[in-house]
Design a protein around this motif. Structure first.
Motif, PDB file in Angstrom:
ATOM      1  N   GLU A 125       2.531   5.454   0.709  1.00 37.86           N
ATOM      2  CA  GLU A 125       2.365   5.968   2.073  1.00 37.86           C
ATOM      3  C   GLU A 125       3.615   6.656   2.599  1.00 37.86           C
ATOM      4  O   GLU A 125       3.584   7.255   3.677  1.00 37.86           O
ATOM      5  CB  GLU A 125       1.967   4.827   2.997  1.00 37.86           C
ATOM      6  CG  GLU A 125       0.767   4.039   2.486  1.00 37.86           C
ATOM      7  CD  GLU A 125      -0.275   3.777   3.555  1.00 37.86           C
ATOM      8  OE1 GLU A 125       0.110   3.712   4.727  1.00 37.86           O
ATOM      9  OE2 GLU A 125      -1.467   3.656   3.197  1.00 37.86           O
TER      10      GLU A 125
ATOM     11  N   TYR B 181      -4.683   7.272  -9.707  1.00 40.52           N
ATOM     12  CA  TYR B 181      -4.916   6.469  -8.503  1.00 40.52           C
ATOM     13  C   TYR B 181      -5.030   5.004  -8.886  1.00 40.52           C
ATOM     14  O   TYR B 181      -5.136   4.669 -10.064  1.00 40.52           O
ATOM     15  CB  TYR B 181      -6.180   6.935  -7.767  1.00 40.52           C
ATOM     16  CG  TYR B 181      -7.423   6.942  -8.621  1.00 40.52           C
ATOM     17  CD1 TYR B 181      -8.194   5.794  -8.782  1.00 40.52           C
ATOM     18  CD2 TYR B 181      -7.836   8.104  -9.282  1.00 40.52           C
ATOM     19  CE1 TYR B 181      -9.330   5.793  -9.570  1.00 40.52           C
ATOM     20  CE2 TYR B 181      -8.969   8.119 -10.073  1.00 40.52           C
ATOM     21  CZ  TYR B 181      -9.716   6.958 -10.216  1.00 40.52           C
ATOM     22  OH  TYR B 181     -10.831   6.959 -10.999  1.00 40.52           O
TER      23      TYR B 181
ATOM     24  N   SER C  31      -6.526   4.667  -3.977  1.00 41.84           N
ATOM     25  CA  SER C  31      -5.312   5.219  -3.390  1.00 41.84           C
ATOM     26  C   SER C  31      -4.576   6.077  -4.403  1.00 41.84           C
ATOM     27  O   SER C  31      -4.386   5.676  -5.551  1.00 41.84           O
ATOM     28  CB  SER C  31      -4.393   4.083  -2.929  1.00 41.84           C
ATOM     29  OG  SER C  31      -5.032   3.336  -1.923  1.00 41.84           O
ATOM     30  N   LEU C  32      -4.150   7.246  -3.948  1.00 39.46           N
ATOM     31  CA  LEU C  32      -3.434   8.191  -4.808  1.00 39.46           C
ATOM     32  C   LEU C  32      -2.170   7.555  -5.372  1.00 39.46           C
ATOM     33  O   LEU C  32      -1.402   6.939  -4.639  1.00 39.46           O
ATOM     34  CB  LEU C  32      -3.062   9.439  -4.021  1.00 39.46           C
ATOM     35  CG  LEU C  32      -4.225  10.304  -3.532  1.00 39.46           C
ATOM     36  CD1 LEU C  32      -3.731  11.327  -2.504  1.00 39.46           C
ATOM     37  CD2 LEU C  32      -4.896  11.003  -4.703  1.00 39.46           C
TER      38      LEU C  32
ATOM     39  N   TYR D   4       0.289  11.178   3.610  1.00 43.71           N
ATOM     40  CA  TYR D   4      -0.408  10.437   2.559  1.00 43.71           C
ATOM     41  C   TYR D   4      -1.836  10.089   2.968  1.00 43.71           C
ATOM     42  O   TYR D   4      -2.779  10.273   2.211  1.00 43.71           O
ATOM     43  CB  TYR D   4       0.361   9.152   2.210  1.00 43.71           C
ATOM     44  CG  TYR D   4      -0.271   8.385   1.063  1.00 43.71           C
ATOM     45  CD1 TYR D   4      -0.010   8.745  -0.252  1.00 43.71           C
ATOM     46  CD2 TYR D   4      -1.146   7.340   1.298  1.00 43.71           C
ATOM     47  CE1 TYR D   4      -0.604   8.073  -1.310  1.00 43.71           C
ATOM     48  CE2 TYR D   4      -1.744   6.654   0.250  1.00 43.71           C
ATOM     49  CZ  TYR D   4      -1.466   7.030  -1.053  1.00 43.71           C
ATOM     50  OH  TYR D   4      -2.061   6.368  -2.097  1.00 43.71           O
ATOM     51  N   GLN D   5      -1.980   9.595   4.187  1.00 44.25           N
ATOM     52  CA  GLN D   5      -3.303   9.168   4.647  1.00 44.25           C
ATOM     53  C   GLN D   5      -4.301  10.308   4.662  1.00 44.25           C
ATOM     54  O   GLN D   5      -5.464  10.133   4.299  1.00 44.25           O
ATOM     55  CB  GLN D   5      -3.185   8.593   6.051  1.00 44.25           C
ATOM     56  CG  GLN D   5      -3.055   7.082   6.061  1.00 44.25           C
ATOM     57  CD  GLN D   5      -3.367   6.538   7.432  1.00 44.25           C
ATOM     58  OE1 GLN D   5      -2.921   7.110   8.423  1.00 44.25           O
ATOM     59  NE2 GLN D   5      -4.106   5.445   7.493  1.00 44.25           N
TER      60      GLN D   5
ATOM     61  N   ASN E 287      -5.113  11.298   1.088  1.00 41.12           N
ATOM     62  CA  ASN E 287      -5.894  10.229   0.477  1.00 41.12           C
ATOM     63  C   ASN E 287      -7.325  10.194   1.021  1.00 41.12           C
ATOM     64  O   ASN E 287      -8.265   9.859   0.293  1.00 41.12           O
ATOM     65  CB  ASN E 287      -5.212   8.873   0.717  1.00 41.12           C
ATOM     66  CG  ASN E 287      -5.546   7.860  -0.356  1.00 41.12           C
ATOM     67  OD1 ASN E 287      -5.464   8.191  -1.548  1.00 41.12           O
ATOM     68  ND2 ASN E 287      -5.955   6.673   0.032  1.00 41.12           N
TER      69      ASN E 287
ATOM     70  N   ARG F 122     -10.556  10.284  -1.300  1.00 46.21           N
ATOM     71  CA  ARG F 122     -11.632   9.280  -1.280  1.00 46.21           C
ATOM     72  C   ARG F 122     -12.993   9.918  -1.051  1.00 46.21           C
ATOM     73  O   ARG F 122     -13.989   9.512  -1.656  1.00 46.21           O
ATOM     74  CB  ARG F 122     -11.358   8.230  -0.200  1.00 46.21           C
ATOM     75  CG  ARG F 122     -10.263   7.268  -0.592  1.00 46.21           C
ATOM     76  CD  ARG F 122     -10.082   6.176   0.453  1.00 46.21           C
ATOM     77  NE  ARG F 122      -8.952   5.324   0.125  1.00 46.21           N
ATOM     78  CZ  ARG F 122      -8.504   4.370   0.921  1.00 46.21           C
ATOM     79  NH1 ARG F 122      -9.080   4.132   2.092  1.00 46.21           N
ATOM     80  NH2 ARG F 122      -7.470   3.637   0.542  1.00 46.21           N
TER      81      ARG F 122
END
Lengths: 274, 274
Positions: A125, A155, A163-164, B129-130, B133, B137
């Protein structure tokens, strides 16, 4: 008799332990390895922990070793950069992991370089535009620094979902800066070569033992290392249908001493025939 | 006489204007196009602005048109998704640009899907990141949504230095989710095909005019469209040594009327010989 004067590379997760529990017979095998004075290193793809943190985890679940025997992608990267006489690096790794880079000049976070290497691990993150763009700008310098990837995992499954991991960020940087990363971590040949250098044995006198047909068996064999597959950890029956053929198949690491002795006898018999 | 009943695709930056100034003769050519009733669209790779914002910019520097004549990667994406009967999409584009997606069901930012398409443009510093990600997803759902890239620019020169554009993030998502993005933006064939659909002309009756030997000339020709290269904007003499050969070379768009008339006469002469 031709002595099987061989050394061992031992995968950790799935070979020695699984979900924080030792695999039955694993500790006995480790004691046997020590009693036989077989030179050995432990080799793992974990790049988010220092080897001190890994050692402490091992000790908690029941086995001990020397810290220098644990080879992570970070340890291999340090070794590889030294071999290439690369002295300065910018690190994009978690703080916990950065302690294993002690031999390098680490570029301070505010600095724009120049730098000889850009080392990228799983930042999770902590990735944001500015951080990724800083890695990119460093890679656009002339001469271009080498990009080192601490593994190429796409991931992982976190509590909150998929999650990457590190690989997507490496792909982003490779495309943006038009370069190719040096991948440290199984199955990379560079990674195995660094492990061989640290072990001090040539590839043909080393045996790798692992549970991953690709990372452990194929990776080691491509580096010229004999590779054993254990049926614990991530092993699946379909691995046996793969075009990759392990040099030996063991129910678990508990069977290593028997396999080792049998090989020695074979080598000895062969020697008598010749 | 065989009437050259052809339509035009016109690049903007470097063909009509350069650094906020009209190229000499460009406005006269636009008036001539209108007087001749030549069907035409303006085609640009800008995906960070709505077409209303682009139109206002054009008007400020001296030319006017109808908003529906401006084709951006976003407009082409809307058209392309409609052609594919794709109704819902998650958008990773700047807010200013999202207004041109009105015909779609847009997935709210908190939602985890399901969704049919994941559209990714230049988010700039809003990437974290979020956000990346979340796109990942969504792409890992079954069935896998289509990934649409609003262009494949690697980076651009900002005031502060080189800055990552959309392409590196597309590469990260492609690798992580094991998919291939549909690229909207020159030189992508899908992009030109969407423009043809909006123009309502088949490729062999359309002429593209641009200043980029790759994006404009090669891209159009690969879609079966005739392509003219102008010596303004990003044109460089070395473009003439390229293996890509434009169907015509003009000093600037000011020469388009003469070229057009000459073609008409050639077609007419050919028709008389036949």
């Amino acid at each position: 008799m031709t002595s099987p004067d061989r050394a061992l590379l031992i995968d950790l997760d799935g070979v020695l332990y699984q979900e924080n529990k030792m695999i039955p017979g694993a500790v006995d095998t480790l004691h046997w390895i020590e009693a036989q004075h077989i030179e050995h290193l432990f080799i793992t793809n974990t790049s988010s922990k220092s080897r001190l943190a890994l050692l402490e985890k091992f000790q908690q679940i029941g086995f001990d070793t020397e810290i220098d025997r644990i080879i992570t992608p970070i340890v291999a990267t340090s070794e590889w950069l030294q071999q290439k006489a690369i002295r300065s690096a910018a690190l994009f790794v978690k703080v916990e992991a950065s302690t294993d880079f002690s031999a390098l000049d680490i570029l301070p976070a505010e600095s724009e370089g120049p730098v000889d290497a850009v080392v990228v691990g799983d930042l999770g993150e902590a990735w944001d535009y500015q951080t990724l763009n800083r890695a990119f700008r460093l890679l656009m310098q002339d001469p271009q620094p080498v990009l080192v990837a601490l593994g190429m995992t796409r991931y992982w499954q976190s509590g909150g979902g998929l999650s990457l991991d590190v690989a997507p960020f490496i792909k982003a940087l490779e495309y943006a800066a038009d370069c190719q990363a040096e991948v440290m971590g199984k199955p990379s040949t560079s990674f195995y070569q660094s492990a061989l250098a640290l072990l001090g044995y040539p590839a043909h006198r080393v045996t790798m033992i692992g549970d991953d047909i690709a990372g452990d068996v194929e990776g080691a064999q491509r580096a010229g290392i004999q590779a054993l597959l254990v049926k614990t950890g991530k092993f699946r029956e379909r691995d046996l249908a793969s075009s990759i053929k392990p040099d030996g198949l063991l129910d678990s690491i508990a069977d290593l001493p028997d396999w080792w002795e049998a090989q020695k006898n074979t080598a000895s018999n062969r020697s008598e025939v010749n």
